[in-house]
Design a protein around this motif. Structure first.
Motif, mmCIF file in Angstrom:
data_model
loop_
_atom_site.group_PDB
_atom_site.id
_atom_site.type_symbol
_atom_site.label_atom_id
_atom_site.label_comp_id
_atom_site.label_asym_id
_atom_site.label_seq_id
_atom_site.Cartn_x
_atom_site.Cartn_y
_atom_site.Cartn_z
ATOM 1 N N TYR A 235 60.428 42.911 -27.964
ATOM 2 C CA TYR A 235 59.889 44.217 -27.588
ATOM 3 C C TYR A 235 60.139 44.465 -26.101
ATOM 4 C CZ TYR A 235 56.322 40.997 -25.983
ATOM 5 O OH TYR A 235 55.684 39.947 -25.382
ATOM 6 N N GLY A 265 57.200 37.079 -36.893
ATOM 7 C CA GLY A 265 57.116 38.036 -35.796
ATOM 8 C C GLY A 265 55.866 37.848 -34.963
ATOM 9 N N SER A 268 52.601 42.553 -34.582
ATOM 10 C CA SER A 268 52.983 43.347 -35.751
ATOM 11 C C SER A 268 52.292 44.716 -35.783
ATOM 12 C CB SER A 268 52.660 42.577 -37.044
ATOM 13 O OG SER A 268 51.270 42.292 -37.122
ATOM 14 N N TYR A 271 54.502 47.529 -34.798
ATOM 15 C CA TYR A 271 55.725 47.704 -35.604
ATOM 16 C C TYR A 271 56.125 49.177 -35.708
ATOM 17 C CZ TYR A 271 58.290 48.451 -39.999
ATOM 18 O OH TYR A 271 59.181 48.871 -40.945
ATOM 19 N N GLU A 272 57.456 49.435 -35.631
ATOM 20 C CA GLU A 272 57.992 50.775 -35.883
ATOM 21 C C GLU A 272 59.013 50.772 -37.022
ATOM 22 O OE1 GLU A 272 59.237 53.134 -32.567
ATOM 23 O OE2 GLU A 272 57.569 52.450 -31.291
ATOM 24 N N HIS A 274 61.744 47.903 -39.312
ATOM 25 C CA HIS A 274 62.660 46.811 -39.659
ATOM 26 C C HIS A 274 63.295 47.201 -40.987
ATOM 27 C CE1 HIS A 274 59.704 43.730 -37.599
ATOM 28 N NE2 HIS A 274 60.246 44.575 -36.715
ATOM 29 N N SER A 296 56.395 45.228 -41.327
ATOM 30 C CA SER A 296 56.260 44.228 -40.269
ATOM 31 C C SER A 296 56.325 42.822 -40.832
ATOM 32 C CB SER A 296 54.940 44.423 -39.524
ATOM 33 O OG SER A 296 53.849 44.259 -40.419
ATOM 34 N N ASN A 299 52.634 37.647 -38.368
ATOM 35 C CA ASN A 299 52.451 37.162 -37.002
ATOM 36 C C ASN A 299 52.458 35.635 -36.956
ATOM 37 O OD1 ASN A 299 52.213 39.470 -35.275
ATOM 38 N ND2 ASN A 299 50.233 39.906 -36.234
ATOM 39 N N TYR A 323 66.672 46.745 -36.255
ATOM 40 C CA TYR A 323 65.415 46.804 -35.498
ATOM 41 C C TYR A 323 65.401 48.099 -34.699
ATOM 42 C CZ TYR A 323 61.897 45.656 -31.947
ATOM 43 O OH TYR A 323 60.796 45.673 -31.112
ATOM 44 N N ALA A 328 57.693 47.946 -29.177
ATOM 45 C CA ALA A 328 57.206 47.644 -30.521
ATOM 46 C C ALA A 328 56.989 46.135 -30.662
ATOM 47 C CB ALA A 328 58.212 48.161 -31.552
ATOM 48 N N ASP A 329 57.161 45.626 -31.861
ATOM 49 C CA ASP A 329 56.877 44.221 -32.139
ATOM 50 C C ASP A 329 58.105 43.341 -31.886
ATOM 51 O OD1 ASP A 329 58.456 45.183 -34.185
ATOM 52 O OD2 ASP A 329 57.424 44.073 -35.750
ATOM 53 N N TRP A 331 60.729 40.537 -33.811
ATOM 54 C CA TRP A 331 61.183 40.208 -35.174
ATOM 55 C C TRP A 331 62.141 39.023 -35.106
ATOM 56 C CZ3 TRP A 331 64.836 43.677 -38.586
ATOM 57 C CH2 TRP A 331 64.803 43.218 -39.907
#
Length: 339
Positions: A235, A265, A268, A271-272, A274, A296, A299, A323, A328-329, A331
């Motif tokens: 991120y 990840g 999470s 998240y936007e 994946h 997501s 975690n 991605y 965001a998160d 991954w």
């Protein structure tokens, strides 16, 4: 002259067997099978038979088969590789005879027993008479609960293919010899995946044959944890649109093909996007179509994901891990496999 002899001479001439014209024999030239007369012209009852054999390999003439003096002949091992014919004649007039058509060579039937080395049931085995595997012999065979199946074949060279979902096809050839009554043939279908990447190489960011398509922000990089390597996207405050793309993968033409991988990840809740996308042409962004938005990843723990890509069987594909997100998160991806 005694005139009473004249009528008797006339009657005897009328009862003489007419000249034989032709004889045709028929039957499968396989040991244990019976050859017989298909047609005799003209039909006659007071005739004698002599079956003969001939082998071109020794240059000898046609020879009588001992004791073969009836209208039928059951083939034995002594006739293997010989051609067969029949001579039909009138006992009282040997010159009144005809020779049949030739059949052969005589072959034996051998039992070919296929065994799948892993005792797999429902392996489909197809036998072919040509190396291009276009001329199928009989029906497709299927192994039983012990991984076995058998078929009777005459002498010759044969080709086969064996397949079952989840395994690579096995192809090869085998020879059936007239000296073999049983041929045992073992296949070992392998579960080696169509494609596999564990990211354990010496690369710095991603494997050399993969593509790091960065449309915005930064791309994927290599990470490690507990002596295990993987790739990940981190991120940051910028917006990221980063595509991790496999090399070209040739998918076999089988009914079931799955993509699997492990993911984990962090953060999470931020998240936007994946997603898994696929292309059948090249690695350009516009060549891809979405297969699935994943959601997501868990975690700080790993999970395995499996996606059905059977609809692309028989095609060459590129698969992208996409991605997208701004601040965001994270991954992580590892152990990408297609099987």
């Amino acid at each position: 002259m005694d005139l009473n002899e004249i009528p008797r001479r006339i009657v005897r001439d009328e009862e003489e067997t007419p000249l034989l014209e032709s004889v045709t024999i028929t039957g499968d030239t396989i040991v244990g099978e019976e050859l017989s007369i298909a047609e005799l012209q003209p039909e006659a009852s007071d005739i004698q038979y002599q079956w003969q054999k001939f082998y071109s390999g020794n240059g000898a003439a046609w020879t009588d088969i001992a004791g073969a003096n009836s209208s039928t002949l059951v083939l034995t091992e002594s006739e293997v590789l010989y051609s067969i014919r029949l001579i039909v004649s009138e006992p009282e007039s040997p010159s009144n005879s005809v020779i049949s058509n030739e059949l052969g060579p005589v072959l034996t039937i051998s039992s070919v027993a296929f065994t799948e080395g892993n005792s797999l049931q429902n392996v489909e085995i197809t036998i072919f008479e040509d190396s291009e595997r276009t001329q199928q012999i009989g029906d497709t065979l299927t192994t039983d609960s012990t991984g076995e199946v058998s078929i009777d074949l005459v002498e010759g060279t044969y080709w086969y293919s064996a397949s079952i979902v989840g395994y690579y096809d096995s192809v090869g050839s085998f020879i059936v010899s007239s000296s073999d009554s049983l041929i045992e043939f073992t296949m070992n279908l392998t579960t080696e995946p169509i494609f596999y990447e564990d990211f354990e190489g010496t690369f710095i960011t991603i494997p050399d044959n993969w593509t790091n398509l960065v449309l915005s922000g930064t791309g994927w990089i290599k990470g490690s944890e507990s002596n295990e390597s993987f790739v990940y996207h981190i991120y940051s405050l910028d917006y990221h649109d980063a595509w991790l793309i496999t090399p070209k993968i040739d998918l076999p033409n089988v009914d079931e093909i799955n993509l699997s991988f492990r993911q984990s990840g962090s953060y999470s809740s931020w998240y936007e996007y994946h997603g898994i996308w696929i292309s059948t042409t090249d690695t350009d962004r516009d060549s891809f179509v979405e297969i699935l938005e994943l959601g997501s990843a868990p975690n700080y723990s790993w999970e395995e994901k499996t996606i059905d890509i059977s609809s692309y069987k028989g095609e060459s594909v590129y698969i992208a891990f996409v991605y997208q997100g701004e601040y965001a998160d994270r991954w992580n991806i590892d152990d990408v496999e297609i099987k």
